[in-house]
Structure formats: C-alpha cells, structure tokens
Design a protein around this motif. Structure first.
Motif, PDB file in Angstrom:
ATOM      1  N   CYS A 287      55.634  34.334  42.979  1.00 60.90           N
ATOM      2  CA  CYS A 287      55.379  33.255  42.020  1.00 60.90           C
ATOM      3  C   CYS A 287      54.744  33.856  40.768  1.00 60.90           C
ATOM      4  O   CYS A 287      53.676  34.467  40.831  1.00 60.90           O
ATOM      5  CB  CYS A 287      54.459  32.211  42.640  1.00 60.90           C
TER       6      CYS A 287
ATOM      7  N   GLN B 131      46.533  35.899  39.953  1.00 58.71           N
ATOM      8  CA  GLN B 131      45.188  35.661  40.487  1.00 58.71           C
ATOM      9  C   GLN B 131      44.408  36.966  40.606  1.00 58.71           C
ATOM     10  O   GLN B 131      43.210  37.030  40.312  1.00 58.71           O
ATOM     11  CB  GLN B 131      45.282  34.982  41.852  1.00 58.71           C
TER      12      GLN B 131
ATOM     13  N   ARG C 108      37.896  30.766  42.059  1.00 59.67           N
ATOM     14  CA  ARG C 108      38.703  29.708  41.468  1.00 59.67           C
ATOM     15  C   ARG C 108      39.336  28.769  42.487  1.00 59.67           C
ATOM     16  O   ARG C 108      39.726  27.659  42.142  1.00 59.67           O
ATOM     17  CB  ARG C 108      39.833  30.321  40.610  1.00 59.67           C
ATOM     18  N   ILE C 109      39.464  29.211  43.728  1.00 58.47           N
ATOM     19  CA  ILE C 109      40.127  28.393  44.751  1.00 58.47           C
ATOM     20  C   ILE C 109      39.076  27.834  45.705  1.00 58.47           C
ATOM     21  O   ILE C 109      38.276  28.584  46.268  1.00 58.47           O
ATOM     22  CB  ILE C 109      41.166  29.227  45.516  1.00 58.47           C
TER      23      ILE C 109
ATOM     24  N   GLY D 292      50.666  31.691  38.002  1.00 57.91           N
ATOM     25  CA  GLY D 292      49.509  31.431  38.840  1.00 57.91           C
ATOM     26  C   GLY D 292      49.610  31.990  40.238  1.00 57.91           C
ATOM     27  O   GLY D 292      48.821  31.627  41.113  1.00 57.91           O
ATOM     28  N   GLY D 293      50.591  32.871  40.486  1.00 58.21           N
ATOM     29  CA  GLY D 293      50.765  33.457  41.808  1.00 58.21           C
ATOM     30  C   GLY D 293      49.741  34.532  42.115  1.00 58.21           C
ATOM     31  O   GLY D 293      48.756  34.716  41.389  1.00 58.21           O
ATOM     32  N   ALA D 294      49.984  35.274  43.191  1.00 57.75           N
ATOM     33  CA  ALA D 294      49.002  36.237  43.681  1.00 57.75           C
ATOM     34  C   ALA D 294      48.703  37.333  42.658  1.00 57.75           C
ATOM     35  O   ALA D 294      47.545  37.746  42.495  1.00 57.75           O
ATOM     36  CB  ALA D 294      49.495  36.856  44.987  1.00 57.75           C
TER      37      ALA D 294
ATOM     38  N   ALA E 204      48.168  24.363  46.616  1.00 59.24           N
ATOM     39  CA  ALA E 204      47.520  25.640  46.286  1.00 59.24           C
ATOM     40  C   ALA E 204      48.243  26.862  46.823  1.00 59.24           C
ATOM     41  O   ALA E 204      47.939  27.986  46.401  1.00 59.24           O
ATOM     42  CB  ALA E 204      46.081  25.639  46.819  1.00 59.24           C
TER      43      ALA E 204
ATOM     44  N   PHE F 133      40.134  35.224  45.907  1.00 55.90           N
ATOM     45  CA  PHE F 133      40.118  34.326  44.741  1.00 55.90           C
ATOM     46  C   PHE F 133      39.152  33.158  44.919  1.00 55.90           C
ATOM     47  O   PHE F 133      39.395  32.047  44.454  1.00 55.90           O
ATOM     48  CB  PHE F 133      41.526  33.799  44.455  1.00 55.90           C
TER      49      PHE F 133
ATOM     50  N   HIS G 104      50.957  28.361  46.327  1.00 53.36           N
ATOM     51  CA  HIS G 104      51.665  29.277  45.421  1.00 53.36           C
ATOM     52  C   HIS G 104      50.736  30.369  44.892  1.00 53.36           C
ATOM     53  O   HIS G 104      51.206  31.422  44.456  1.00 53.36           O
ATOM     54  CB  HIS G 104      52.254  28.494  44.249  1.00 53.36           C
ATOM     55  N   HIS G 105      49.419  30.140  44.935  1.00 50.90           N
ATOM     56  CA  HIS G 105      48.476  31.154  44.464  1.00 50.90           C
ATOM     57  C   HIS G 105      48.541  32.435  45.303  1.00 50.90           C
ATOM     58  O   HIS G 105      48.069  33.491  44.865  1.00 50.90           O
ATOM     59  CB  HIS G 105      47.048  30.616  44.507  1.00 50.90           C
TER      60      HIS G 105
END
Length: 233
Positions: free
Chosen positions: A171, A179, A123-124, A174-176, A163, A120, A165-166
């Motif tokens: 989750c 993403q 975005r991260i 917005g979790g994995a 961050a 990711f 929780h991504h």
C-alpha cells in the motif's frame, strides 16, 4: 453476524530448539489447558452456526480451534477468517507474524506477550484494534472473550478494517513503508531536540558556578506506549 468460531489458534506449543525449554514462557501450554477444559454454553452454538455463514468444505466449523496440527495454508487462512478472536501468544520471541495474519483477515488479535512493542504506536491506537491480555492470567481468557458482546467485537473489526492498510508494504498511501519513514523522521527530530536541550544544560552547568555536570543527562526519544493494556482482567 457472529463468526462461527469464537477462538482460533493453530501453532506449536513446544520447541525442540536449543535453549527453548521454556518455550513461550509456558503461555501456549496454559492456553491449551484452559481451552481443553472450556465448555461453552450449549445455546451459543446454534447462534453462531447460522445458515448464511460461509462454510469450510468438510466437518462443521468448531466453536473453538486450538490445534498443533499442520493444515494447508488455504485452510489456515479460511479458519482464521471465520473466527472472532485469534490468539497471538508469544513463542520463541515476543514478536509473531500471526498478529498481521489476523489483522488482514478481520480476526481480532488477542495478544499474550507482556513485553511486545507494537509498530507505529505514535500514530496508531492499538487499543482499538487488539486485546492485550496478561500472560499470567491465560487460564481466565476464554471466559472473558465469551463475555464480550457482538457490538464490542464489531467495533474492533471495524477499526481493524480501517487501519490494516498501515501494515501492508504493497500500500503506497499510508502503508507500512510510509509509516516506517514517518517513524524514523519523528525519532530523528526527537533526538535532535533532546541533543539541543542537553547541550543547553551543559552550557548552563559550565557557565553558572556551582552547577555540576553529574545531573546533565541526555534523554532518549519516546518510542511508543508498549505497556498499554486494553482489557484488565
């Protein structure tokens, strides 16, 4: 406050698997040698061994932990949660699960895996969450980590807590999984846009005399910034 352990790693340094004579490209062995020789300044131990810090049952928490000994999972996670920096060297491959163990426990991951591609990245901002250190300079890492201020460490940990929780499949916001879907959609859109540009180039090469097809190439969509270095030695 500073966590009682500065540097943490538990894991293997060798492999008996076929074809892994150069396990971890030697980086784990060099880290072990560097930490075996590393003598922290004596005045730092009291500042980290604060009475208010949570303690493991048994011996006092060490300033650095680099061990190949197997311990119960609860102890492993407890030690990691009481450490400022968790080493994430490559092993059989560039990928390692301990990166995510460290993130979920608020331990700043220190990645020693030159060719790793992190998820990711579109975005991260991984440069806020981890330290990426060159494998070739493994011996210089302990002194570098010791030089970082508590303000620097706290900023990293704050970003990690915001961050992490991504990377959790459990989750939903917005979790994995979310993403992953977003990443696949972005790559699909980029591929479609590149394909359209390529077809336009083919059309121009066919319609305009003197334009050959040799230079008409389809570019692949961008997949992130895997070459970033957070802290140059």
């Amino acid at each position: 406050a500073a966590r009682p352990t500065l540097i943490f790693f538990r894991g293997s340094t060798t492999s008996s698997q076929p074809g892994e004579a150069n396990y971890s490209e030697g980086v784990r062995q060099r880290l072990k040698g560097a930490l075996d020789r590393f003598v922290p300044p004596a005045h730092l131990n009291p500042t980290r061994a604060m009475p208010s810090m949570p303690r493991l049952a048994g011996p006092e928490q060490e300033f650095t932990i680099f061990s190949t000994d197997t311990v119960p999972l609860q102890q492993y996670l407890r030690e990691m949660s009481l450490s400022d920096f968790c080493l994430v060297p490559m092993g059989s491959t560039s990928w390692t699960l301990r990166l995510y163990d460290a993130l979920f426990l608020g331990c700043v991951p220190v990645i020693l895996s030159d060719n790793i591609v992190l998820p990711f990245e579109e975005r991260i901002d991984w440069s806020k969450l981890v330290i990426k250190w060159p494998q070739a300079h493994a011996e210089r890492l302990p002194a570098f980590l010791l030089s970082l201020s508590q303000e620097h460490i706290r900023a990293k940990r704050h970003a990690i807590f915001a961050a992490r929780h991504h990377f959790a499949w459990s989750c939903h916001a917005g979790g994995a999984f979310a993403q992953l879907v977003t990443s696949l959609e972005a790559r699909k859109n980029a591929l479609e846009a590149n394909l359209l540009r390529w077809l336009q180039q083919v059309w121009r090469a066919w319609a305009e005399p003197g334009q050959g097809l040799a230079e008409t190439k389809l570019a692949l969509p961008a997949t992130g910034h895997g070459s970033f270095w957070v802290d140059a030695p």
